[in-house]
Structure formats: C-alpha cells, structure tokens
Design a protein around this motif. Structure first.
Motif, PDB file in Angstrom:
ATOM      1  N   GLN A  11       0.830  -1.213   0.000  1.00  0.00           N
ATOM      2  CA  GLN A  11       0.000   0.000   0.000  1.00  0.00           C
ATOM      3  C   GLN A  11       0.859   1.255   0.000  1.00  0.00           C
ATOM      4  OE1 GLN A  11      -2.150  -1.029   3.604  1.00  0.00           O
ATOM      5  NE2 GLN A  11      -4.052  -1.312   2.438  1.00  0.00           N
ATOM      6  N   VAL A  70      -1.468   4.133  -1.672  1.00  0.00           N
ATOM      7  CA  VAL A  70      -2.742   3.985  -0.958  1.00  0.00           C
ATOM      8  C   VAL A  70      -2.590   4.332   0.513  1.00  0.00           C
ATOM      9  CG1 VAL A  70      -4.455   2.303  -0.162  1.00  0.00           C
ATOM     10  CG2 VAL A  70      -3.730   2.318  -2.551  1.00  0.00           C
ATOM     11  N   GLN A 102      -7.665  -4.454   3.160  1.00  0.00           N
ATOM     12  CA  GLN A 102      -6.913  -4.579   1.916  1.00  0.00           C
ATOM     13  C   GLN A 102      -5.580  -5.278   2.170  1.00  0.00           C
ATOM     14  OE1 GLN A 102      -5.053  -1.130  -0.292  1.00  0.00           O
ATOM     15  NE2 GLN A 102      -6.590  -1.737  -1.835  1.00  0.00           N
ATOM     16  N   GLY A 135      -6.681  -6.406  -8.196  1.00  0.00           N
ATOM     17  CA  GLY A 135      -7.905  -5.710  -8.567  1.00  0.00           C
ATOM     18  C   GLY A 135      -9.107  -6.140  -7.749  1.00  0.00           C
ATOM     19  N   CYS A 168      -8.960  -6.569  -4.573  1.00  0.00           N
ATOM     20  CA  CYS A 168      -8.674  -6.142  -3.199  1.00  0.00           C
ATOM     21  C   CYS A 168      -8.992  -4.675  -2.941  1.00  0.00           C
ATOM     22  CB  CYS A 168      -7.209  -6.419  -2.862  1.00  0.00           C
ATOM     23  SG  CYS A 168      -6.757  -8.158  -2.819  1.00  0.00           S
ATOM     24  N   ASP A 169      -9.771  -4.065  -3.828  1.00  0.00           N
ATOM     25  CA  ASP A 169     -10.071  -2.631  -3.657  1.00  0.00           C
ATOM     26  C   ASP A 169     -11.215  -2.459  -2.664  1.00  0.00           C
ATOM     27  OD1 ASP A 169     -10.445   0.070  -3.801  1.00  0.00           O
ATOM     28  OD2 ASP A 169     -10.309   0.161  -5.985  1.00  0.00           O
ATOM     29  N   ALA A 177     -13.148   1.012  -3.024  1.00  0.00           N
ATOM     30  CA  ALA A 177     -14.152   1.120  -4.080  1.00  0.00           C
ATOM     31  C   ALA A 177     -15.406   0.355  -3.699  1.00  0.00           C
ATOM     32  CB  ALA A 177     -13.588   0.576  -5.401  1.00  0.00           C
TER      33      ALA A 177
END
Length: 283
Positions: free
Chosen positions: A168, A173, A199, A273, A275-276, A279
């Motif tokens: 991250q 992130v 995450q 993708g 693991c967002d 979102a």
C-alpha cells in the motif's frame, strides 16, 4: 507449511540481542505515537494485554539468542524471502509499480522506529517512514497461548499482512488513507482504517496464493490456520476477549468475518484488482 531449507531474506535486521530499546520516558506525546503506530499500521492487541511488563520501560542488557530465537529468525527470514519472490513480479504485472524490498526488524519488548517508539503490546506494525516491518516474535507465542491461533502459516499470515501495508505504501494507498483519516471525523476515520487493514489482509491472501503456486508452500490445515489467525485478530473478537461489548463504530481493523473474507478473496483470486476495499465501500 513447507519452509525449512528454503532461501532466507537478507533484509532482516535482528535487534533482539540488544535488549529492549527504552520505551519509557516518552511522555503523553510519545504514547500517542505508540498508539498511532498500533492502530494505523499493525495488529493492535493492547486490549487483551492486561499488564505491561514493567521491565520493558528500561533498557535491558544484551542477551544471547536462544535456539528458539534462532529458529524464529530463520522462519521469519524465509517467509520474508517468499514475499519478495512473489511481490516483485506481481506488483509490476498487476499495478505497474516496481517492488522495493522492505526490511523486517526483529525486536524484543520495545523498539524505536521512524514512526516513533513502540511496545510489543501494540503487536507487529509497518512504518512507512523507514519502510520497515517491526515484529517481536513473542507475539507468535501470544497468538497460540492467549488467542488460540497458533501454527506456522498463521504466523506467516501476520508477516504477509504487514508486507501488505508495504505494498500500500508503494502504490500510494497508505499515504492517501492516512491523509483521509486526518481530515475525517472519528467514525469515518475508523472506517478508513478498517478498509486499509482489510486490503492488507487481501494482499496477504494474494501472497499465499502465489506462494502456493510457485513453491508449493501450503500443507493440509495451513489455510485453516490463517483463517483462525484472521478471526483471532478481528476487532470484535479482541474486544470480546477483553470483556467488552463489541462496538463496530470503534473498529479499526475489521471484524473477524471481514478479515477472513478479504483474506480468502485475495487467496482465491490472486488479483490485486479484487482487493479494492475502498471502491467496494463507495469511497
């Protein structure tokens, strides 16, 4: 877990023979830093630590490493090497980001980092300021004796989770989530913290999936060990173990069920993708 006889990482800094780095004398500001480290970057197990070891507040004399200490050092080194082998291609292929190896610092009792002073009661943590994972291997004993979550793959999951925070950090992130927390109210800040931790759990699952595919790491029962560890470090389980009624708005790492779900999502997909967490939460 198949780990013996495997390559170890050179990126392990062993401070255990140095004794405890003094955590005493930090004052109010220092203690806030200690709490922040545990809450933002690690597995906060302070609610189930009834008493702090008073000896940890003073520097301890150097002590030779026991055979058990040496075994822990070897285990940690191999797991860290596996994360390096997995994340170097995965991060480049899936996120277009070059992987930089973190350093894992083994300590005993208390430690100083670029994020401030920390006690082992805060659990393992990642410090983005120096790109280091900090770990007192006594935490593994606590997992087995007090949390009912022993097993080598359970311990590997803990290391992989902290390396997940390093991922991250490399993708940006972690900085974004920290900034968002600073500008949010307490409830929203806690939610952002939970999403950050989940995450990292998902990334731990990705590591496990690719480690199995590349090295045949997993043995029968290993996934169950990791799932047991994810359950044991759920905020609801930790609060209940401390004799408290779980309060979801106060969670900073996620419930046991959430942590297990995201760990397995990473393992089943092997795809960043999937693991967002942000979102999916609409952020």
């Amino acid at each position: 877990m198949q780990w013996r006889g495997r390559r170890g990482s050179r990126n392990v800094e062993d401070r255990r023979g140095m004794g405890a780095a003094g955590a005493g004398g930090l004052g109010i500001t220092g203690m806030i830093v200690v709490l922040a480290v545990g809450y933002f970057f690690g597995i906060d197990i302070s609610p189930i630590v009834r008493e702090m070891d008073q000896g940890q507040s003073q520097p301890q004399q150097n002590a030779p490493l026991s055979e058990e200490d040496q075994q822990w050092g070897e285990f940690v080194s191999v797991v860290l090497a596996d994360t390096e082998e997995v994340w170097r291609p995965v991060l480049a292929d899936q996120a277009g980001v070059e992987y930089r190896d973190p350093t894992l610092v083994l300590f005993r009792g208390a430690v100083q980092s670029a994020c401030g002073g920390a006690s082992s009661a805060m659990g393992p943590f990642y410090c983005p300021g120096d790109q280091r994972v900090y770990l007192d291997t006594d935490f593994f004993d606590m997992m087995e004796r007090r949390m009912g979550a022993g097993g080598d793959f359970a311990y590997a999951y803990v290391i992989a989770h902290e390396v997940g925070h390093h991922i991250q950090n490399l993708t940006g992130v972690l900085e974004q989530s920290m900034q968002a927390r600073m500008n949010a109210g307490e409830r929203e800040a806690n939610q952002i913290s939970v999403l950050t931790e989940l995450q990292a759990d998902c990334y731990a699952g990705i590591w496990a999936r690719h480690a199995q595919d590349r090295f045949g790491t997993l043995e029968e029962g290993d996934l169950a060990e990791a799932m047991g560890a994810a359950e044991a470090v759920g905020d609801d389980v930790i609060q209940s173990s401390a004799g408290r009624t779980p309060v979801p708005d106060s969670f900073t790492h996620g419930s046991a069920a959430e942590r297990q779900e995201w760990l397995m999502r990473g393992f089943n997909s092997g795809d960043m993708g999937q693991c967002d967490t942000f979102a999916e939460a609409g952020l």
